[in-house]
Design a protein around this motif. Structure first.
Motif, mmCIF file in Angstrom:
data_model
loop_
_atom_site.group_PDB
_atom_site.id
_atom_site.type_symbol
_atom_site.label_atom_id
_atom_site.label_comp_id
_atom_site.label_asym_id
_atom_site.label_seq_id
_atom_site.Cartn_x
_atom_site.Cartn_y
_atom_site.Cartn_z
ATOM 1 N N TYR A 249 6.691 14.299 -5.760
ATOM 2 C CA TYR A 249 5.875 13.269 -5.126
ATOM 3 C C TYR A 249 6.668 12.669 -3.974
ATOM 4 O O TYR A 249 7.795 12.198 -4.168
ATOM 5 C CB TYR A 249 5.543 12.161 -6.120
ATOM 6 C CG TYR A 249 4.634 12.584 -7.244
ATOM 7 C CD1 TYR A 249 3.341 12.105 -7.326
ATOM 8 C CD2 TYR A 249 5.071 13.462 -8.234
ATOM 9 C CE1 TYR A 249 2.499 12.486 -8.359
ATOM 10 C CE2 TYR A 249 4.245 13.853 -9.278
ATOM 11 C CZ TYR A 249 2.959 13.359 -9.326
ATOM 12 O OH TYR A 249 2.123 13.742 -10.352
ATOM 13 N N THR A 250 6.108 12.662 -2.775
ATOM 14 C CA THR A 250 6.713 12.006 -1.620
ATOM 15 C C THR A 250 5.717 10.959 -1.147
ATOM 16 O O THR A 250 4.623 11.291 -0.697
ATOM 17 C CB THR A 250 7.016 13.018 -0.494
ATOM 18 O OG1 THR A 250 7.871 14.038 -1.027
ATOM 19 C CG2 THR A 250 7.711 12.338 0.669
ATOM 20 N N VAL A 251 6.104 9.684 -1.298
ATOM 21 C CA VAL A 251 5.171 8.586 -1.083
ATOM 22 C C VAL A 251 5.792 7.535 -0.169
ATOM 23 O O VAL A 251 6.898 7.054 -0.432
ATOM 24 C CB VAL A 251 4.783 7.938 -2.434
ATOM 25 C CG1 VAL A 251 3.795 6.811 -2.229
ATOM 26 C CG2 VAL A 251 4.212 8.986 -3.390
ATOM 27 N N ALA A 252 5.070 7.183 0.898
ATOM 28 C CA ALA A 252 5.501 6.124 1.807
ATOM 29 C C ALA A 252 4.854 4.813 1.373
ATOM 30 O O ALA A 252 3.650 4.767 1.109
ATOM 31 C CB ALA A 252 5.100 6.457 3.234
ATOM 32 N N LEU A 253 5.652 3.749 1.268
ATOM 33 C CA LEU A 253 5.176 2.425 0.895
ATOM 34 C C LEU A 253 5.118 1.575 2.154
ATOM 35 O O LEU A 253 6.110 1.468 2.870
ATOM 36 C CB LEU A 253 6.119 1.780 -0.118
ATOM 37 C CG LEU A 253 6.077 2.278 -1.568
ATOM 38 C CD1 LEU A 253 6.269 3.758 -1.699
ATOM 39 C CD2 LEU A 253 7.076 1.539 -2.409
ATOM 40 N N ASP A 254 3.958 0.976 2.417
ATOM 41 C CA ASP A 254 3.758 0.200 3.639
ATOM 42 C C ASP A 254 3.312 -1.224 3.331
ATOM 43 O O ASP A 254 2.746 -1.490 2.273
ATOM 44 C CB ASP A 254 2.689 0.860 4.521
ATOM 45 C CG ASP A 254 3.129 2.211 5.047
ATOM 46 O OD1 ASP A 254 4.267 2.309 5.526
ATOM 47 O OD2 ASP A 254 2.314 3.157 4.971
ATOM 48 N N LYS B 46 10.545 -5.452 2.798
ATOM 49 C CA LYS B 46 11.290 -4.189 2.867
ATOM 50 C C LYS B 46 10.526 -3.213 3.762
ATOM 51 O O LYS B 46 9.311 -3.095 3.675
ATOM 52 C CB LYS B 46 11.504 -3.596 1.480
ATOM 53 C CG LYS B 46 12.471 -4.406 0.641
ATOM 54 C CD LYS B 46 12.673 -3.783 -0.720
ATOM 55 C CE LYS B 46 13.666 -4.632 -1.501
ATOM 56 N NZ LYS B 46 13.640 -4.366 -2.930
ATOM 57 N N LYS B 47 11.260 -2.508 4.596
ATOM 58 C CA LYS B 47 10.662 -1.590 5.570
ATOM 59 C C LYS B 47 11.168 -0.168 5.358
ATOM 60 O O LYS B 47 12.217 0.052 4.770
ATOM 61 C CB LYS B 47 11.031 -2.016 6.996
ATOM 62 C CG LYS B 47 10.674 -3.436 7.342
ATOM 63 C CD LYS B 47 9.265 -3.519 7.822
ATOM 64 C CE LYS B 47 8.983 -4.938 8.291
ATOM 65 N NZ LYS B 47 7.672 -5.362 8.014
ATOM 66 N N GLY B 48 10.411 0.797 5.882
ATOM 67 C CA GLY B 48 10.834 2.198 5.849
ATOM 68 C C GLY B 48 11.001 2.750 4.454
ATOM 69 O O GLY B 48 11.897 3.554 4.200
ATOM 70 N N LYS C 24 0.869 -1.177 0.000
ATOM 71 C CA LYS C 24 0.000 0.000 0.000
ATOM 72 C C LYS C 24 0.903 1.223 0.000
ATOM 73 O O LYS C 24 2.054 1.154 0.441
ATOM 74 C CB LYS C 24 -0.891 0.029 1.241
ATOM 75 C CG LYS C 24 -1.839 -1.145 1.346
ATOM 76 C CD LYS C 24 -2.725 -1.027 2.562
ATOM 77 C CE LYS C 24 -1.923 -1.341 3.806
ATOM 78 N NZ LYS C 24 -2.717 -1.452 5.020
ATOM 79 N N PHE C 25 0.383 2.339 -0.470
ATOM 80 C CA PHE C 25 1.168 3.573 -0.428
ATOM 81 C C PHE C 25 0.263 4.763 -0.144
ATOM 82 O O PHE C 25 -0.939 4.715 -0.374
ATOM 83 C CB PHE C 25 1.982 3.783 -1.703
ATOM 84 C CG PHE C 25 1.169 3.755 -2.973
ATOM 85 C CD1 PHE C 25 0.560 4.896 -3.458
ATOM 86 C CD2 PHE C 25 1.021 2.574 -3.679
ATOM 87 C CE1 PHE C 25 -0.177 4.869 -4.626
ATOM 88 C CE2 PHE C 25 0.285 2.533 -4.848
ATOM 89 C CZ PHE C 25 -0.313 3.679 -5.325
ATOM 90 N N ASP C 26 0.890 5.810 0.375
ATOM 91 C CA ASP C 26 0.176 7.018 0.766
ATOM 92 C C ASP C 26 1.168 8.166 0.677
ATOM 93 O O ASP C 26 2.302 8.027 1.136
ATOM 94 C CB ASP C 26 -0.333 6.851 2.196
ATOM 95 C CG ASP C 26 -1.332 7.901 2.599
ATOM 96 O OD1 ASP C 26 -2.113 8.343 1.736
ATOM 97 O OD2 ASP C 26 -1.335 8.294 3.771
ATOM 98 N N GLU D 104 13.924 4.701 -1.257
ATOM 99 C CA GLU D 104 14.860 4.204 -0.251
ATOM 100 C C GLU D 104 14.120 3.315 0.730
ATOM 101 O O GLU D 104 13.089 3.702 1.277
ATOM 102 C CB GLU D 104 15.540 5.354 0.479
ATOM 103 C CG GLU D 104 16.557 6.069 -0.386
ATOM 104 C CD GLU D 104 17.498 6.944 0.412
ATOM 105 O OE1 GLU D 104 18.011 6.486 1.447
ATOM 106 O OE2 GLU D 104 17.694 8.093 -0.008
ATOM 107 N N CYS D 105 14.646 2.098 0.913
ATOM 108 C CA CYS D 105 14.104 1.124 1.866
ATOM 109 C C CYS D 105 15.260 0.612 2.710
ATOM 110 O O CYS D 105 16.192 0.006 2.162
ATOM 111 C CB CYS D 105 13.474 -0.061 1.141
ATOM 112 S SG CYS D 105 12.081 0.335 0.091
#
Length: 147
Positions: free
Chosen positions: A96-101, A107-109, A86-88, A132-133
């Motif tokens: 674009y600044t997107v966090a992938l969860d 992979k984390k962070g 998921k991403f937000d 970056e993860c």
């Protein structure tokens, strides 16, 4: 709305014929709902290491509302295994600044910072940036194919 303003609006509204009342009501509802409607997009995405070895490719199903975006990804790693997450994120000044969860590959962070390419002509289409993860840096390219 104050009581006086509501009473005046109600009185004015009664003077409008029924078919126009329906039209006015529909227009008001559409105007209020307009900003809340999100644009749905499909992005073709590749993740690759900085030495251009393919990491994964697939699609992001993106929902854009104002400067916010969110969605889910269905990717396939170079070993054939499916990678989902998921991403937000947000779009500010073309970045674009997107966090992938919840990445299924563990992979984390993960945070992606993307933008339109700086090249000319066809090179300006799509988005590119670094993901970056856990200290590992990947290049992510995205093409918006469906809206």
């Amino acid at each position: 709305m104050t009581t006086v303003a509501g009473a005046l609006l109600k009185r004015q509204f009664r003077r409008i014929p029924m078919s126009k009342q329906t039209l006015v009501t529909t227009a008001v509802v559409a105007a209020l709902a307009g900003p809340a409607i999100a644009a749905e997009e499909t992005w073709l995405v590749t993740e690759e290491s900085s030495d251009e070895i393919m990491g994964a490719q697939g699609t992001w199903n993106v929902s854009v509302q104002g400067n916010k975006l969110s969605g889910v990804a269905a990717m396939f790693a170079d070993n054939g295994k499916q990678v989902t997450y998921k991403f937000d994120g947000a779009i500010e000044g073309g970045v674009y600044t997107v966090a992938l969860d919840d990445r299924s590959d563990g992979k984390k962070g993960c945070v992606w910072n993307g933008h339109a390419p700086d090249g000319a002509g066809d090179l300006k289409k799509g988005l590119i940036g670094y993901l970056e993860c856990d200290g590992v840096k990947l290049i992510v390219r995205a093409s918006i194919v469906g809206q």
